[in-house]
Write a protein that holds these residues in place. Sequence first.
Motif, mmCIF file in Angstrom:
data_model
loop_
_atom_site.group_PDB
_atom_site.id
_atom_site.type_symbol
_atom_site.label_atom_id
_atom_site.label_comp_id
_atom_site.label_asym_id
_atom_site.label_seq_id
_atom_site.Cartn_x
_atom_site.Cartn_y
_atom_site.Cartn_z
ATOM 1 N N THR A 162 -8.141 46.130 -34.181
ATOM 2 C CA THR A 162 -8.633 45.979 -32.814
ATOM 3 C C THR A 162 -8.949 47.316 -32.161
ATOM 4 O O THR A 162 -9.990 47.479 -31.519
ATOM 5 C CB THR A 162 -7.593 45.227 -31.959
ATOM 6 N N ARG A 176 -12.260 49.378 -32.148
ATOM 7 C CA ARG A 176 -13.411 48.962 -31.342
ATOM 8 C C ARG A 176 -13.214 49.396 -29.893
ATOM 9 O O ARG A 176 -12.098 49.375 -29.375
ATOM 10 C CB ARG A 176 -13.576 47.440 -31.417
ATOM 11 N N LYS A 177 -14.291 49.738 -29.237
ATOM 12 C CA LYS A 177 -14.207 50.207 -27.854
ATOM 13 C C LYS A 177 -13.971 49.069 -26.880
ATOM 14 O O LYS A 177 -13.463 49.283 -25.773
ATOM 15 C CB LYS A 177 -15.481 50.959 -27.470
ATOM 16 N N LYS A 178 -14.320 47.849 -27.283
ATOM 17 C CA LYS A 178 -14.095 46.694 -26.423
ATOM 18 C C LYS A 178 -13.062 45.758 -27.044
ATOM 19 O O LYS A 178 -12.978 45.637 -28.264
ATOM 20 C CB LYS A 178 -15.408 45.923 -26.200
ATOM 21 N N GLY A 179 -12.337 45.087 -26.168
ATOM 22 C CA GLY A 179 -11.371 44.107 -26.648
ATOM 23 C C GLY A 179 -10.100 44.115 -25.819
ATOM 24 O O GLY A 179 -9.737 45.124 -25.217
ATOM 25 N N ASN A 186 -10.608 45.723 -21.738
ATOM 26 C CA ASN A 186 -12.016 45.390 -21.476
ATOM 27 C C ASN A 186 -12.485 44.351 -22.488
ATOM 28 O O ASN A 186 -12.714 44.645 -23.660
ATOM 29 C CB ASN A 186 -12.907 46.638 -21.506
ATOM 30 N N HIS A 187 -12.631 43.127 -22.031
ATOM 31 C CA HIS A 187 -12.902 41.995 -22.915
ATOM 32 C C HIS A 187 -14.281 42.084 -23.570
ATOM 33 O O HIS A 187 -15.274 42.401 -22.924
ATOM 34 C CB HIS A 187 -12.787 40.699 -22.104
ATOM 35 N N ASP A 188 -14.311 41.802 -24.867
ATOM 36 C CA ASP A 188 -15.554 41.709 -25.623
ATOM 37 C C ASP A 188 -16.011 40.246 -25.573
ATOM 38 O O ASP A 188 -15.396 39.374 -26.186
ATOM 39 C CB ASP A 188 -15.305 42.150 -27.069
ATOM 40 N N THR A 189 -17.077 39.984 -24.853
ATOM 41 C CA THR A 189 -17.528 38.595 -24.634
ATOM 42 C C THR A 189 -18.173 37.975 -25.874
ATOM 43 O O THR A 189 -18.628 36.828 -25.828
ATOM 44 C CB THR A 189 -18.530 38.539 -23.463
ATOM 45 N N ALA A 190 -18.183 38.703 -26.988
ATOM 46 C CA ALA A 190 -18.684 38.128 -28.237
ATOM 47 C C ALA A 190 -17.546 37.719 -29.166
ATOM 48 O O ALA A 190 -17.784 37.157 -30.234
ATOM 49 C CB ALA A 190 -19.597 39.137 -28.946
ATOM 50 N N ARG A 191 -16.285 37.995 -28.753
ATOM 51 C CA ARG A 191 -15.169 37.834 -29.684
ATOM 52 C C ARG A 191 -14.103 36.876 -29.145
ATOM 53 O O ARG A 191 -13.652 37.005 -28.002
ATOM 54 C CB ARG A 191 -14.541 39.214 -29.938
ATOM 55 N N ALA A 245 -14.897 33.158 -27.058
ATOM 56 C CA ALA A 245 -15.286 34.414 -26.422
ATOM 57 C C ALA A 245 -15.705 34.238 -24.965
ATOM 58 O O ALA A 245 -15.249 34.976 -24.078
ATOM 59 C CB ALA A 245 -16.412 35.061 -27.220
#
Length: 356
Positions: A187, A190-193, A205-210, A226
């Motif tokens: 995790t 990655r810069k987002k998550g 910072n939520h990753d809206t693709a995951r 997601a």
Amino acid sequence: MILCVLCLLLLLGCKAGDAVSAEPTAAPVEVMEAPTAAPTAQQPTEIIIDIPTQAREEAPAATALSTPEPTAEPTAEPTPEPTATPVPKLGILDGRFADKFVEGEPVLTENSYQSETVAIFINRVVDESKSITSHTFVYYMADVYFKDMEALRSGAAKSWKQRWDNDMLVDVAKKYDAVFAVSGDFTLTRKKGLVTRNGEVLQSNHDTARDVGVIYKDGRMETFTALNTPAEQIMSDPEVWQILGFGPELLDENGQPKTAFNDPNKVGRANIRNAVGYFEPGHFCFVYVQPYKTRRDDTCLDMASLSQLMYSLGCVRAYNLDGGGTAGMYFNGKLVSDKGLGPTRKLHDIYYIPKV
């Protein structure tokens, strides 16, 4: 003659009256004096009798004041201790599966580990049914019971700040003195998550693709697609213990298998797999699907087949962890896999259960 007799009788009557009146005259004087003197003499006696009576009344009063002091000690002794002791032992399982745990020293066998707070049972399964996929496949399932979810921990290969530092699964597991471990989810590379590890927020910072998986301190697990992830609510919830960030989720909101997935990692094809499944609060499973006989990915499971597998095991929530060459399972100092078919790639983090 008659007159003489009458006179004589009259004379005798007067004398008799004098004699009678003389006797009672002295008697009344004595009788009257006696009662008058009697009360006067007895009055002090009544006062003397009252004095000891008062003394007897005061003595019990003094004794009564001193009696409560000894009786106050037993009432002050606390009684709730016996009822409070079972609470931590019951834990989040609420007393269910009591036969899975042991008191005192942990019990370790070739494929199980039991302590007062956690129980792990590992099985190797060869599925030849062709009901989940068209070929035979092999997987290891760790059936795990937690009385306290803090026994499920996460650890980085080096540190959480060193995002790209990694190491082999066995070495990372030994670093944390783990009795059991599986590969994590990369995790923090990655810069987002959303990232929470062992109750500590590391990234928000939520990753809206995951898709997101959440394990709570009270033993629950939830998964979110997601676009339907309540990111702010999750990150502000103090009960969140671990956030799973690789994905995707493997079962829908009703616990049914899925055929379509959010797959930003493009890992939907047949591959080596690691997944975590949830049955009920405190009861989880970890699944590792290894290659069958030879190191070929197509002898493993694609995402839809993995979803079917987790459903067939009885899970109501399930989430995919990092797979491929990183995927692996560790137990009591060594890899859980057929010879030569374990993980081949270094990893960034693990989920593990430490030894007691």
